[in-house]
Scaffold this motif. Structure first.
Motif, mmCIF file in Angstrom:
data_model
loop_
_atom_site.group_PDB
_atom_site.id
_atom_site.type_symbol
_atom_site.label_atom_id
_atom_site.label_comp_id
_atom_site.label_asym_id
_atom_site.label_seq_id
_atom_site.Cartn_x
_atom_site.Cartn_y
_atom_site.Cartn_z
ATOM 1 N N ASN A 9 0.794 -1.228 0.000
ATOM 2 C CA ASN A 9 0.000 0.000 0.000
ATOM 3 C C ASN A 9 0.826 1.278 0.000
ATOM 4 O O ASN A 9 0.272 2.358 -0.226
ATOM 5 C CB ASN A 9 -0.949 0.012 1.201
ATOM 6 C CG ASN A 9 -2.038 -1.019 1.060
ATOM 7 O OD1 ASN A 9 -2.592 -1.209 -0.009
ATOM 8 N ND2 ASN A 9 -2.344 -1.706 2.148
ATOM 9 N N ARG A 10 2.112 1.194 0.265
ATOM 10 C CA ARG A 10 2.949 2.395 0.313
ATOM 11 C C ARG A 10 2.997 3.058 -1.063
ATOM 12 O O ARG A 10 3.170 2.422 -2.074
ATOM 13 C CB ARG A 10 4.374 2.043 0.761
ATOM 14 C CG ARG A 10 5.202 3.290 1.050
ATOM 15 C CD ARG A 10 6.646 3.186 0.609
ATOM 16 N NE ARG A 10 6.858 2.753 -0.738
ATOM 17 C CZ ARG A 10 6.821 3.556 -1.816
ATOM 18 N NH1 ARG A 10 6.537 4.832 -1.706
ATOM 19 N NH2 ARG A 10 7.053 3.070 -3.014
ATOM 20 N N ARG A 11 2.817 4.366 -1.073
ATOM 21 C CA ARG A 11 2.893 5.152 -2.300
ATOM 22 C C ARG A 11 3.691 6.420 -2.018
ATOM 23 O O ARG A 11 3.719 6.917 -0.888
ATOM 24 C CB ARG A 11 1.498 5.588 -2.780
ATOM 25 C CG ARG A 11 0.545 4.464 -3.096
ATOM 26 C CD ARG A 11 0.874 3.777 -4.411
ATOM 27 N NE ARG A 11 -0.072 2.710 -4.690
ATOM 28 C CZ ARG A 11 0.033 1.463 -4.224
ATOM 29 N NH1 ARG A 11 1.036 1.120 -3.461
ATOM 30 N NH2 ARG A 11 -0.877 0.561 -4.529
ATOM 31 N N SER A 12 4.293 6.951 -3.051
ATOM 32 C CA SER A 12 4.930 8.263 -2.958
ATOM 33 C C SER A 12 3.841 9.309 -3.099
ATOM 34 O O SER A 12 3.202 9.418 -4.145
ATOM 35 C CB SER A 12 5.968 8.419 -4.070
ATOM 36 O OG SER A 12 7.019 7.502 -3.880
ATOM 37 N N LEU A 121 7.107 2.928 5.528
ATOM 38 C CA LEU A 121 6.167 1.835 5.791
ATOM 39 C C LEU A 121 5.363 2.105 7.060
ATOM 40 O O LEU A 121 4.151 1.861 7.103
ATOM 41 C CB LEU A 121 6.899 0.500 5.874
ATOM 42 C CG LEU A 121 7.497 0.010 4.556
ATOM 43 C CD1 LEU A 121 8.331 -1.245 4.782
ATOM 44 C CD2 LEU A 121 6.421 -0.223 3.505
ATOM 45 N N ARG A 122 6.006 2.625 8.093
ATOM 46 C CA ARG A 122 5.267 2.946 9.320
ATOM 47 C C ARG A 122 4.271 4.077 9.063
ATOM 48 O O ARG A 122 3.137 4.036 9.552
ATOM 49 C CB ARG A 122 6.233 3.314 10.453
ATOM 50 C CG ARG A 122 5.536 3.655 11.756
ATOM 51 C CD ARG A 122 4.720 2.505 12.298
ATOM 52 N NE ARG A 122 4.134 2.866 13.584
ATOM 53 C CZ ARG A 122 3.025 2.357 14.074
ATOM 54 N NH1 ARG A 122 2.370 1.414 13.403
ATOM 55 N NH2 ARG A 122 2.571 2.744 15.247
ATOM 56 N N ALA A 123 4.682 5.073 8.286
ATOM 57 C CA ALA A 123 3.763 6.147 7.944
ATOM 58 C C ALA A 123 2.536 5.584 7.235
ATOM 59 O O ALA A 123 1.399 5.945 7.561
ATOM 60 C CB ALA A 123 4.459 7.192 7.072
ATOM 61 N N THR A 124 2.746 4.669 6.306
ATOM 62 C CA THR A 124 1.635 4.036 5.590
ATOM 63 C C THR A 124 0.704 3.345 6.568
ATOM 64 O O THR A 124 -0.516 3.495 6.505
ATOM 65 C CB THR A 124 2.169 3.027 4.547
ATOM 66 O OG1 THR A 124 2.961 3.737 3.589
ATOM 67 C CG2 THR A 124 1.043 2.291 3.849
ATOM 68 N N GLU A 125 1.292 2.616 7.504
ATOM 69 C CA GLU A 125 0.493 1.896 8.501
ATOM 70 C C GLU A 125 -0.347 2.858 9.345
ATOM 71 O O GLU A 125 -1.471 2.536 9.731
ATOM 72 C CB GLU A 125 1.420 1.060 9.389
ATOM 73 C CG GLU A 125 0.705 0.181 10.369
ATOM 74 C CD GLU A 125 1.664 -0.641 11.213
ATOM 75 O OE1 GLU A 125 1.258 -1.723 11.652
ATOM 76 O OE2 GLU A 125 2.813 -0.201 11.441
ATOM 77 N N LEU A 126 0.188 4.054 9.600
ATOM 78 C CA LEU A 126 -0.514 5.052 10.421
ATOM 79 C C LEU A 126 -1.491 5.900 9.604
ATOM 80 O O LEU A 126 -2.151 6.778 10.157
ATOM 81 C CB LEU A 126 0.503 5.976 11.109
ATOM 82 C CG LEU A 126 1.401 5.340 12.167
ATOM 83 C CD1 LEU A 126 2.466 6.330 12.622
ATOM 84 C CD2 LEU A 126 0.574 4.844 13.351
ATOM 85 N N GLY A 127 -1.553 5.650 8.295
ATOM 86 C CA GLY A 127 -2.445 6.441 7.449
ATOM 87 C C GLY A 127 -1.874 7.804 7.099
ATOM 88 O O GLY A 127 -2.602 8.737 6.782
ATOM 89 N N LEU A 160 6.197 14.392 5.152
ATOM 90 C CA LEU A 160 5.082 13.688 5.774
ATOM 91 C C LEU A 160 3.859 14.588 5.846
ATOM 92 O O LEU A 160 3.983 15.789 6.073
ATOM 93 C CB LEU A 160 5.429 13.267 7.208
ATOM 94 C CG LEU A 160 6.534 12.254 7.426
ATOM 95 C CD1 LEU A 160 6.777 12.074 8.931
ATOM 96 C CD2 LEU A 160 6.216 10.926 6.771
ATOM 97 N N GLY A 161 2.699 13.981 5.692
ATOM 98 C CA GLY A 161 1.443 14.705 5.840
ATOM 99 C C GLY A 161 0.285 13.765 5.544
ATOM 100 O O GLY A 161 0.477 12.602 5.199
ATOM 101 N N ILE A 162 -0.895 14.284 5.677
ATOM 102 C CA ILE A 162 -2.080 13.496 5.362
ATOM 103 C C ILE A 162 -2.288 13.558 3.846
ATOM 104 O O ILE A 162 -2.392 14.642 3.266
ATOM 105 C CB ILE A 162 -3.314 14.018 6.119
ATOM 106 C CG1 ILE A 162 -3.059 14.024 7.636
ATOM 107 C CG2 ILE A 162 -4.550 13.191 5.766
ATOM 108 C CD1 ILE A 162 -2.683 12.673 8.221
#
Length: 184
Positions: A9-12, A121-127, A160-162
Motif C-alpha cells: 500500500n505504500r505510495r509516494s 512503511l510505518r507512515a503508511t500503517e498510520l495512514g 510527511l502529511g495526510i
C-alpha cells in the motif's frame, strides 16, 4: 495492517491535505527508522524535523537554485521545483543527515535507505502519506549551514502529511524477469 500490506500500500505522496500530524506520530515514525539495520551497526542517521517557515525556506532555496543555474549542465533539476512544491504542502519535513566519512559512504547510504523505508512503511500503517526526497541534494550544503550542521552531510529528506491523493501502484518488473536461480 501487516508488513506485507504496508509494503503493497505504500505510495509516494505528492499532494497533501492541510491537516497536521502529531509530534507523537512523527516520533513513532522516526523510532521505526531508528530500528532499521545498518552497516556495522553504525546507525548513521541524524534526524532534523522542520515545519512551517523553515520547511518553506528550504523549498524556496531549491526553487532559487533551479532559477539560478544553467539547465544544460544539470540533468536532475526537472524534478526539483515540483518536489519543492510538495515540501511546501507537507506538514513535516524530516531531514536525514549523516557524518561526513568517505570510508563509510556506501554502507551509510544503504543503511539510511533501510531507515527511510522503515519510516515510509510505518507512515503508511498510520495512514500518513510520505515522500522520500533526494532533490534537497542540490542545496544540501546550504541547508546544513542554515541549520548549524555544516559538519554533517544532508543525505535525503522525507515529507510527511495526510495524503490528498490515492495514486495507483507504479508498474513493477515481474519477479520472473529479475531473478536467477543456481542450483547445485
Amino acid at each position: 495492517m501487516t508488513a506485507k500490506e504496508a509494503i503493497e500500500n505504500r505510495r509516494s505522496i505528492r499532494i497533501f491535505k492541510n491537516d497536521e500530524i502529531t509530534k507523537e506520530q512523527v516520533e513513532d515514525i522516526l523510532n521505526c527508522g531508528r530500528l532499521a539495520p545498518s552497516s556495522h551497526n553504525r546507525q548513521p542517521w541524524y534526524f532534523v524535523i522542520v515545519k512551517d517557515k523553515i520547511k518553506n525556506q528550504i523549498a524556496d532555496m531549491m526553487i532559487n537554485y533551479v532559477n539560478n543555474i544553467k539547465l544544460e549542465n544539470q540533468s536532475f533539476v526537472s524534478s526539483v521545483v515540483p518536489t519543492a512544491n510538495v515540501i511546501k504542502q507537507a506538514s513535516i519535513l524530516i531531514l536525514i543527515f549523516k557524518e561526513i566519512d568517505d570510508n563509510w559512504t556506501i554502507g551509510d547510504n544503504l543503511s539510511i535507505g533501510a531507515c527511510v523505508e522503515n519510516m515510509c512503511l510505518r507512515a503508511t500503517e498510520l495512514g500518513i502519506g510520505s515522500l522520500w526526497i533526494r532533490d534537497t541534494k542540490c542545496v544540501s550544503a546550504d541547508i546544513a549551514k542554515m541549520l548549524g550542521h555544516q559538519d554533517m552531510e544532508l543525505n535525503c529528506a522525507v515529507a510527511l502529511g495526510i495524503a490528498n491523493q490515492n495514486p495507483k501502484p507504479r508498474p513493477r518488473k515481474e519477479l520472473k524477469d529479475i531473478i536467477e536461480w543456481y542450483n547445485e
